[in-house]
Write a protein that holds these residues in place. Structure first.
Motif, short mmCIF file in Angstrom:
data_model
loop_
_atom_site.label_atom_id
_atom_site.label_comp_id
_atom_site.label_asym_id
_atom_site.label_seq_id
_atom_site.Cartn_x
_atom_site.Cartn_y
_atom_site.Cartn_z
N GLY A 184 2.74 -9.50 -2.31
CA GLY A 184 2.86 -8.27 -3.04
C GLY A 184 4.09 -7.42 -2.30
N SER A 185 3.84 -6.25 -2.39
CA SER A 185 4.69 -5.08 -1.77
C SER A 185 4.27 -5.00 -0.23
N ILE A 186 3.42 -5.16 0.16
CA ILE A 186 2.93 -5.08 1.69
C ILE A 186 4.12 -5.84 2.45
N GLN A 187 4.59 -6.72 1.81
CA GLN A 187 5.71 -7.55 2.81
C GLN A 187 6.93 -6.76 3.10
N TRP A 188 7.09 -5.68 2.30
CA TRP A 188 8.22 -4.58 2.77
C TRP A 188 7.63 -3.32 3.45
N GLU A 189 6.31 -3.29 3.44
CA GLU A 189 5.87 -1.86 3.87
C GLU A 189 4.62 -2.26 4.72
N PRO A 190 4.70 -3.29 5.97
CA PRO A 190 3.40 -3.37 6.67
C PRO A 190 2.96 -2.28 7.37
N GLN A 191 3.73 -1.22 7.62
CA GLN A 191 3.12 -0.13 8.17
C GLN A 191 2.46 1.19 7.29
N SER A 192 2.51 0.75 6.15
CA SER A 192 1.80 1.59 5.14
C SER A 192 0.33 1.45 4.79
N VAL A 193 -0.48 0.54 5.41
CA VAL A 193 -1.97 0.56 5.16
C VAL A 193 -2.54 1.79 5.88
N GLU A 194 -2.48 2.82 4.75
CA GLU A 194 -3.13 4.26 5.06
C GLU A 194 -4.23 4.47 4.17
N GLY A 195 -5.40 5.03 4.60
CA GLY A 195 -6.57 5.34 3.85
C GLY A 195 -7.48 6.29 4.44
N PRO A 196 -8.44 7.02 3.92
CA PRO A 196 -9.23 7.95 4.36
C PRO A 196 -9.75 7.78 5.81
N LYS A 197 -9.47 8.70 6.75
CA LYS A 197 -10.03 8.54 8.05
C LYS A 197 -11.55 8.76 8.07
N GLY A 198 -12.25 8.49 9.41
CA GLY A 198 -13.58 8.73 9.43
C GLY A 198 -14.62 7.16 9.27
N PHE A 199 -13.77 6.20 9.54
CA PHE A 199 -14.54 4.83 9.44
C PHE A 199 -15.47 4.72 10.91
N PRO A 200 -16.72 4.10 10.52
CA PRO A 200 -17.23 3.62 9.23
C PRO A 200 -17.87 4.58 8.44
N ALA A 201 -18.36 5.68 8.88
CA ALA A 201 -19.27 6.76 7.97
C ALA A 201 -18.22 7.18 6.65
N ARG A 202 -16.98 6.96 6.78
CA ARG A 202 -16.16 7.25 5.70
C ARG A 202 -15.12 6.23 5.74
N GLY A 203 -13.99 6.54 4.99
CA GLY A 203 -12.80 5.68 4.87
C GLY A 203 -13.03 5.00 3.64
N PRO A 204 -12.12 3.57 3.79
CA PRO A 204 -12.14 2.94 2.39
C PRO A 204 -13.29 2.18 2.14
N ALA A 205 -13.79 1.86 0.97
CA ALA A 205 -14.83 1.32 0.34
C ALA A 205 -14.93 -0.22 0.89
N ASP A 206 -16.10 -0.61 0.98
CA ASP A 206 -16.38 -2.24 1.28
C ASP A 206 -15.50 -3.12 0.33
N GLY A 207 -15.00 -4.03 0.85
CA GLY A 207 -14.12 -4.68 0.09
C GLY A 207 -12.88 -4.52 0.02
N THR A 208 -12.43 -3.13 0.49
CA THR A 208 -10.88 -2.82 0.50
C THR A 208 -10.44 -2.14 1.71
N ILE A 209 -11.17 -2.58 2.81
CA ILE A 209 -11.07 -2.03 4.21
C ILE A 209 -9.69 -2.52 4.88
N CYS A 210 -9.42 -3.87 4.38
CA CYS A 210 -8.09 -4.48 5.13
C CYS A 210 -6.77 -3.65 4.46
N ALA A 211 -7.07 -3.27 3.41
CA ALA A 211 -5.78 -2.68 2.61
C ALA A 211 -6.08 -1.15 2.90
N GLY A 212 -7.05 -0.65 3.22
CA GLY A 212 -7.19 0.99 3.44
C GLY A 212 -7.70 1.47 2.39
N GLY A 213 -8.29 0.71 1.44
CA GLY A 213 -8.49 1.37 0.09
C GLY A 213 -7.40 1.24 -0.76
#
Length: 195
Positions: free
Chosen positions: A50-79
């Protein structure tokens, strides 16, 4: 009426530019050592990304991992649903970087836009995790095996730092988290490794 409309449009344009200049859009990065899933997609080593091939630098999500941040199952994509291909374990068949247990390893980040940084943290999967399942917190060791404080400084365009890899064997996944200092976000990179 025209003057009021024109002034309103100019005001909106200035506000939009300010948000873009100061928001998370000004910070982007990914790991290429060990090579991350997003970089494998950008290199076209892996297809169907998909579009990540053009935007490898854009995997951004909420900080605070592991207490906060992307939901389980969506971690590698930053949610970020746009990059959900990174969460697909592909039956455990992502290409893996060969590493050694207890090895002093050099981790490298590439930044397409630099941002003040709190720290870099590296997590690894537990023994017995299932590489054919999307990444969850329960699949990771509870504490990072390496934390590199950065004290709010801005990194250079390429940043390397070294740390000792845990005593593991077999296939594992390393989750690298770059915590941005002055926004509510972090950047996430999953790297498949083979001990």
């Amino acid at each position: 009426m025209r003057k009021k409309m024109g002034a309103a449009l100019v005001g909106l344009a200035v506000a939009g530019t300010t948000v873009l200049a100061t928001g998370s859009a000004s910070s982007h990065g990914y790991t290429d050592s060990p090579i991350s899933r997003q970089k494998l997609c950008a290199n076209r080593t892996v297809t169907g990304c998909g579009s990540i091939q053009w935007e490898p630098q854009s995997v951004e999500g909420p900080k605070g991992f592991p207490a906060r941040g992307p939901a389980d199952g969506t971690i590698c994509a930053g949610g970020n649903g746009r990059f959900s291909q990174l969460d697909d374990p592909r039956g455990g068949a992502w290409p893996a970087t060969r590493v050694g247990a207890g090895q002093n390893y050099t981790f490298r980040w590439q930044f397409t836009a630099r941002h003040r940084t709190t720290d870099f943290r590296y997590f690894i999967t537990r023994d017995g995790w299932n590489p054919a399942q999307p990444l969850t917190r329960a699949a990771l060791e509870s504490q990072p095996f390496l934390t590199v404080p950065y004290g709010g400084q801005q990194p250079p365009a390429t940043l390397s730092h070294s740390g000792t890899l845990p005593g593991k064997s077999g296939r594992h996944l390393i989750l690298a988290v770059w915590t941005v200092h002055d926004t509510g976000n972090a950047f996430y990179a999953c790297s498949d490794v083979q001990f």
